[in-house]
Write a protein that holds these residues in place. Structure first.
Motif, short mmCIF file in Angstrom:
data_model
loop_
_atom_site.label_atom_id
_atom_site.label_comp_id
_atom_site.label_asym_id
_atom_site.label_seq_id
_atom_site.Cartn_x
_atom_site.Cartn_y
_atom_site.Cartn_z
N GLU A 133 0.78 -1.13 0.08
CA GLU A 133 0.08 0.08 0.01
C GLU A 133 1.02 1.34 0.01
O GLU A 133 0.41 2.19 -0.08
N LEU A 134 2.21 1.06 0.17
CA LEU A 134 2.95 2.25 0.20
C LEU A 134 3.98 2.17 -1.01
O LEU A 134 4.35 1.29 -1.42
N SER A 135 4.43 3.51 -1.00
CA SER A 135 5.51 3.68 -2.23
C SER A 135 6.92 3.51 -1.56
O SER A 135 7.08 3.24 -0.43
N VAL A 136 7.78 3.17 -2.43
CA VAL A 136 9.09 2.77 -1.95
C VAL A 136 9.67 3.90 -1.06
O VAL A 136 10.48 3.69 0.09
N GLN A 137 9.41 5.20 -1.61
CA GLN A 137 9.94 6.35 -0.78
C GLN A 137 9.18 6.26 0.62
O GLN A 137 9.78 6.75 1.53
N GLU A 138 7.96 5.78 0.61
CA GLU A 138 7.22 6.06 1.97
C GLU A 138 7.76 4.89 2.84
O GLU A 138 7.81 5.26 4.11
N VAL A 139 8.19 3.61 2.26
CA VAL A 139 8.67 2.73 3.30
C VAL A 139 10.16 3.38 3.69
O VAL A 139 10.25 3.26 4.94
N PHE A 140 10.60 3.81 2.61
CA PHE A 140 12.14 4.51 3.32
C PHE A 140 12.19 5.37 4.15
O PHE A 140 12.65 5.41 5.56
N GLU A 141 10.95 6.62 4.31
CA GLU A 141 10.85 7.50 5.11
C GLU A 141 10.36 7.25 6.39
O GLU A 141 10.83 7.46 7.45
N LYS A 142 9.52 5.94 6.44
CA LYS A 142 8.81 5.39 7.53
C LYS A 142 9.89 4.87 8.50
O LYS A 142 10.02 5.01 9.52
N ARG A 143 10.94 3.97 7.49
CA ARG A 143 12.12 3.37 8.35
C ARG A 143 13.04 4.47 8.80
O ARG A 143 13.67 4.43 10.19
N LEU A 144 13.29 5.36 8.00
CA LEU A 144 14.23 6.57 8.56
C LEU A 144 13.69 7.21 9.77
O LEU A 144 14.53 7.51 10.62
N ASP A 145 12.48 7.26 9.86
CA ASP A 145 11.70 8.06 10.84
C ASP A 145 12.19 7.24 12.26
O ASP A 145 12.08 8.00 13.40
N LEU A 146 12.18 6.04 12.25
CA LEU A 146 12.27 5.19 13.34
C LEU A 146 14.00 5.37 13.83
O LEU A 146 14.13 5.00 14.88
N GLU A 147 14.86 5.78 13.20
CA GLU A 147 16.27 5.84 13.54
C GLU A 147 16.40 7.15 14.19
O GLU A 147 15.67 8.15 14.12
N GLU A 148 17.33 7.34 15.10
CA GLU A 148 17.56 8.48 15.87
C GLU A 148 18.68 9.25 15.36
O GLU A 148 19.85 9.24 15.90
#
Length: 87
Positions: free
Chosen positions: A42-57
């Motif tokens: 349901e997500l674009s490749v960019q959305e998956v990357f951004e969501k994962r990046l948001d989890l990083e501190e």
């Protein structure tokens, strides 16, 4: 008990992060409100990357922006059609 529930419980116990669990259609319908899950398709490749990046501190916002920009450039290059060689 649903198999996906068992997988999620085991992952929690082992302190693992699950990127995706394929949910059977009937289970998905029964538990959609409870799980509040978003399927990766349901997500674009960019959305998956951004969501994962948001989890990083990552405190350096410039570095985070550079990571996003570089990722988007790589994805863009992958989606470009190969240029045919002219003879």
């Amino acid at each position: 008990m649903f198999a996906n529930t068992e997988i999620r419980e085991l992952a929690t116990k082992l302190e693992l992060t699950i990127l995706a669990v394929k949910i059977e259609k009937s289970e998905k319908q029964l538990r959609a409100k409870e799980l509040k899950a978003i399927s990766l398709d349901e997500l674009s490749v960019q959305e998956v990357f951004e969501k994962r990046l948001d989890l990083e501190e990552i405190e350096n916002s410039e570095f985070k922006e550079q990571l996003s920009q570089t990722f988007n450039e790589v994805v863009s290059n992958l989606h470009e059609e190969p240029k045919s060689e002219q003879v």
